[in-house]
Motif scaffolding. Structure first.
Motif, PDB file in Angstrom:
ATOM      1  N   MET A   1      47.054  39.109  32.991  1.00  0.00           N
ATOM      2  CA  MET A   1      47.161  39.860  34.207  1.00  0.00           C
ATOM      3  C   MET A   1      46.600  38.994  35.339  1.00  0.00           C
ATOM      4  O   MET A   1      45.548  38.398  35.202  1.00  0.00           O
ATOM      5  N   THR A   2      47.318  38.918  36.434  1.00  0.00           N
ATOM      6  CA  THR A   2      46.916  38.090  37.570  1.00  0.00           C
ATOM      7  C   THR A   2      46.777  38.954  38.819  1.00  0.00           C
ATOM      8  O   THR A   2      47.606  39.817  39.080  1.00  0.00           O
ATOM      9  N   PHE A   3      45.705  38.700  39.582  1.00  0.00           N
ATOM     10  CA  PHE A   3      45.452  39.416  40.817  1.00  0.00           C
ATOM     11  C   PHE A   3      45.552  38.436  41.985  1.00  0.00           C
ATOM     12  O   PHE A   3      44.895  37.398  41.974  1.00  0.00           O
ATOM     13  N   ASP A   4      46.370  38.783  42.988  1.00  0.00           N
ATOM     14  CA  ASP A   4      46.436  37.959  44.192  1.00  0.00           C
ATOM     15  C   ASP A   4      45.370  38.453  45.177  1.00  0.00           C
ATOM     16  O   ASP A   4      44.637  39.402  44.895  1.00  0.00           O
ATOM     17  N   ILE A   5      45.299  37.819  46.318  1.00  0.00           N
ATOM     18  CA  ILE A   5      44.226  38.112  47.274  1.00  0.00           C
ATOM     19  C   ILE A   5      44.237  39.570  47.738  1.00  0.00           C
ATOM     20  O   ILE A   5      43.192  40.197  47.877  1.00  0.00           O
ATOM     21  N   LYS A   6      45.422  40.137  47.935  1.00  0.00           N
ATOM     22  CA  LYS A   6      45.516  41.543  48.364  1.00  0.00           C
ATOM     23  C   LYS A   6      44.959  42.463  47.279  1.00  0.00           C
ATOM     24  O   LYS A   6      44.200  43.390  47.577  1.00  0.00           O
ATOM     25  N   GLU A   7      45.299  42.205  46.034  1.00  0.00           N
ATOM     26  CA  GLU A   7      44.799  43.019  44.925  1.00  0.00           C
ATOM     27  C   GLU A   7      43.293  42.822  44.717  1.00  0.00           C
ATOM     28  O   GLU A   7      42.574  43.771  44.392  1.00  0.00           O
ATOM     29  N   ILE A   8      42.831  41.595  44.932  1.00  0.00           N
ATOM     30  CA  ILE A   8      41.394  41.313  44.812  1.00  0.00           C
ATOM     31  C   ILE A   8      40.613  42.166  45.807  1.00  0.00           C
ATOM     32  O   ILE A   8      39.574  42.741  45.478  1.00  0.00           O
ATOM     33  N   MET A   9      41.141  42.279  47.036  1.00  0.00           N
ATOM     34  CA  MET A   9      40.448  43.060  48.068  1.00  0.00           C
ATOM     35  C   MET A   9      40.480  44.556  47.776  1.00  0.00           C
ATOM     36  O   MET A   9      39.718  45.308  48.360  1.00  0.00           O
ATOM     37  N   GLU A  10      41.330  45.006  46.867  1.00  0.00           N
ATOM     38  CA  GLU A  10      41.311  46.396  46.425  1.00  0.00           C
ATOM     39  C   GLU A  10      40.253  46.618  45.343  1.00  0.00           C
ATOM     40  O   GLU A  10      39.876  47.749  45.070  1.00  0.00           O
ATOM     41  N   ILE A  11      39.801  45.534  44.713  1.00  0.00           N
ATOM     42  CA  ILE A  11      38.842  45.629  43.608  1.00  0.00           C
ATOM     43  C   ILE A  11      37.410  45.375  44.064  1.00  0.00           C
ATOM     44  O   ILE A  11      36.488  46.083  43.676  1.00  0.00           O
ATOM     45  N   ILE A  12      37.213  44.323  44.871  1.00  0.00           N
ATOM     46  CA  ILE A  12      35.867  43.997  45.354  1.00  0.00           C
ATOM     47  C   ILE A  12      35.811  44.183  46.870  1.00  0.00           C
ATOM     48  O   ILE A  12      36.837  44.081  47.544  1.00  0.00           O
ATOM     49  N   PRO A  13      34.621  44.450  47.416  1.00  0.00           N
ATOM     50  CA  PRO A  13      34.520  44.773  48.839  1.00  0.00           C
ATOM     51  C   PRO A  13      34.501  43.565  49.781  1.00  0.00           C
ATOM     52  O   PRO A  13      34.498  43.737  50.992  1.00  0.00           O
ATOM     53  N   ARG A  15      35.254  40.473  52.226  1.00  0.00           N
ATOM     54  CA  ARG A  15      36.276  40.149  53.218  1.00  0.00           C
ATOM     55  C   ARG A  15      35.921  38.810  53.837  1.00  0.00           C
ATOM     56  O   ARG A  15      34.800  38.321  53.708  1.00  0.00           O
ATOM     57  N   GLN A  16      36.875  38.224  54.565  1.00  0.00           N
ATOM     58  CA  GLN A  16      36.626  36.953  55.227  1.00  0.00           C
ATOM     59  C   GLN A  16      35.474  37.113  56.214  1.00  0.00           C
ATOM     60  O   GLN A  16      35.365  38.175  56.821  1.00  0.00           O
ATOM     61  N   PRO A  17      34.585  36.185  56.346  1.00  0.00           N
ATOM     62  CA  PRO A  17      34.602  34.859  55.730  1.00  0.00           C
ATOM     63  C   PRO A  17      33.907  34.790  54.367  1.00  0.00           C
ATOM     64  O   PRO A  17      33.762  33.715  53.807  1.00  0.00           O
ATOM     65  N   MET A  18      33.499  35.932  53.787  1.00  0.00           N
ATOM     66  CA  MET A  18      32.763  35.895  52.516  1.00  0.00           C
ATOM     67  C   MET A  18      33.645  36.077  51.291  1.00  0.00           C
ATOM     68  O   MET A  18      33.147  36.030  50.177  1.00  0.00           O
ATOM     69  N   LEU A  19      34.939  36.276  51.456  1.00  0.00           N
ATOM     70  CA  LEU A  19      35.834  36.343  50.303  1.00  0.00           C
ATOM     71  C   LEU A  19      36.114  34.913  49.869  1.00  0.00           C
ATOM     72  O   LEU A  19      36.714  34.133  50.609  1.00  0.00           O
ATOM     73  N   LEU A  20      35.643  34.552  48.685  1.00  0.00           N
ATOM     74  CA  LEU A  20      35.684  33.159  48.239  1.00  0.00           C
ATOM     75  C   LEU A  20      36.544  32.953  47.006  1.00  0.00           C
ATOM     76  O   LEU A  20      36.352  31.990  46.256  1.00  0.00           O
ATOM     77  N   VAL A  21      37.503  33.834  46.792  1.00  0.00           N
ATOM     78  CA  VAL A  21      38.433  33.675  45.677  1.00  0.00           C
ATOM     79  C   VAL A  21      39.821  34.115  46.160  1.00  0.00           C
ATOM     80  O   VAL A  21      39.952  35.128  46.844  1.00  0.00           O
ATOM     81  N   ASP A  22      40.837  33.301  45.838  1.00  0.00           N
ATOM     82  CA  ASP A  22      42.205  33.563  46.285  1.00  0.00           C
ATOM     83  C   ASP A  22      43.060  34.225  45.216  1.00  0.00           C
ATOM     84  O   ASP A  22      44.002  34.941  45.524  1.00  0.00           O
ATOM     85  N   ARG A  23      42.752  33.951  43.956  1.00  0.00           N
ATOM     86  CA  ARG A  23      43.559  34.465  42.843  1.00  0.00           C
ATOM     87  C   ARG A  23      42.683  34.520  41.599  1.00  0.00           C
ATOM     88  O   ARG A  23      41.841  33.650  41.398  1.00  0.00           O
ATOM     89  N   VAL A  24      42.902  35.548  40.773  1.00  0.00           N
ATOM     90  CA  VAL A  24      42.166  35.681  39.518  1.00  0.00           C
ATOM     91  C   VAL A  24      43.146  36.005  38.404  1.00  0.00           C
ATOM     92  O   VAL A  24      43.974  36.915  38.542  1.00  0.00           O
ATOM     93  N   GLU A  25      43.040  35.259  37.315  1.00  0.00           N
ATOM     94  CA  GLU A  25      43.824  35.529  36.109  1.00  0.00           C
ATOM     95  C   GLU A  25      42.861  36.031  35.039  1.00  0.00           C
ATOM     96  O   GLU A  25      41.903  35.338  34.700  1.00  0.00           O
ATOM     97  N   VAL A  26      43.106  37.234  34.540  1.00  0.00           N
ATOM     98  CA  VAL A  26      42.307  37.749  33.433  1.00  0.00           C
ATOM     99  C   VAL A  26      42.903  37.162  32.160  1.00  0.00           C
ATOM    100  O   VAL A  26      44.062  37.400  31.836  1.00  0.00           O
ATOM    101  N   ILE A  27      42.131  36.350  31.477  1.00  0.00           N
ATOM    102  CA  ILE A  27      42.587  35.657  30.278  1.00  0.00           C
ATOM    103  C   ILE A  27      42.393  36.532  29.045  1.00  0.00           C
ATOM    104  O   ILE A  27      43.251  36.600  28.170  1.00  0.00           O
ATOM    105  N   GLU A  28      41.257  37.215  28.998  1.00  0.00           N
ATOM    106  CA  GLU A  28      40.948  38.118  27.889  1.00  0.00           C
ATOM    107  C   GLU A  28      40.259  39.332  28.499  1.00  0.00           C
ATOM    108  O   GLU A  28      39.177  39.202  29.083  1.00  0.00           O
ATOM    109  N   GLU A  29      40.884  40.501  28.400  1.00  0.00           N
ATOM    110  CA  GLU A  29      40.371  41.705  29.038  1.00  0.00           C
ATOM    111  C   GLU A  29      38.912  41.964  28.670  1.00  0.00           C
ATOM    112  O   GLU A  29      38.538  41.863  27.501  1.00  0.00           O
ATOM    113  N   ASP A  30      38.126  42.270  29.687  1.00  0.00           N
ATOM    114  CA  ASP A  30      36.691  42.551  29.549  1.00  0.00           C
ATOM    115  C   ASP A  30      35.883  41.351  29.081  1.00  0.00           C
ATOM    116  O   ASP A  30      34.703  41.479  28.777  1.00  0.00           O
ATOM    117  N   LYS A  31      36.473  40.153  29.033  1.00  0.00           N
ATOM    118  CA  LYS A  31      35.749  39.020  28.464  1.00  0.00           C
ATOM    119  C   LYS A  31      35.854  37.740  29.303  1.00  0.00           C
ATOM    120  O   LYS A  31      34.840  37.142  29.623  1.00  0.00           O
TER     121      LYS A  31
END
Length: 141
Positions: A1-13, A15-31
């Protein structure tokens, strides 16, 4: 499962300039997850760290890994609206500089989680190799 920047901002609070991740790939759920940050010349911290030789501050590299971990911990529907607060950083080591133009690749793994407390270990890489690593403790609230 991959999260882009828009989805990341729905998960964590963050915002720029403190948002320091552009994309996240969950490799193993919960791990395990892998996060990416394209480090550009336009990052606000480069104006003062250091103008003659721009280097991403180590604490912000750790923050980027923490944000990657937070996406991994908080991406479930029942976790929406919660925040992962930094509790501590341990065994942190900085190995290489992160400079403008780098692609920061952060690998994080949850070591343990009990109730609202989670411990993870992260490694951050650039094209030059391992840039930083360390253990992070979070309180989820």
């Amino acid at each position: 499962m991959t999260f882009d920047i828009k989805e990341i901002m729905e998960i964590i609070p963050h915002r720029q300039p403190m948002l320091l991740v552009d994309r996240v790939e969950v490799i193993e759920e919960d791990k395990k997850a892998v996060g990416y940050k394209g480090v550009t010349y336009n990052e606000p911290f480069f104006a003062g760290h250091f103008p003659q030789e721009p280097v991403m501050p180590g604490v912000l590299i750790m923050e980027a890994m923490a944000q990657t971990t937070a996406v991994l911990l908080l991406n479930k529907e029942e976790m929406r609206g919660k925040v992962g607060y930094f509790g501590s950083m341990n065994k942190v080591r900085f190995r290489k500089k992160v400079v403008p133009g780098s692609l920061l690749r952060m690998e994080v793994e949850i070591l343990k989680q009990r109730g609202p407390v989670a411990v993870s270990y992260g490694k951050a890489y650039t094209e030059e190799g391992l840039a930083a690593e360390g253990e992070m403790t979070f309180m989820i609230g």
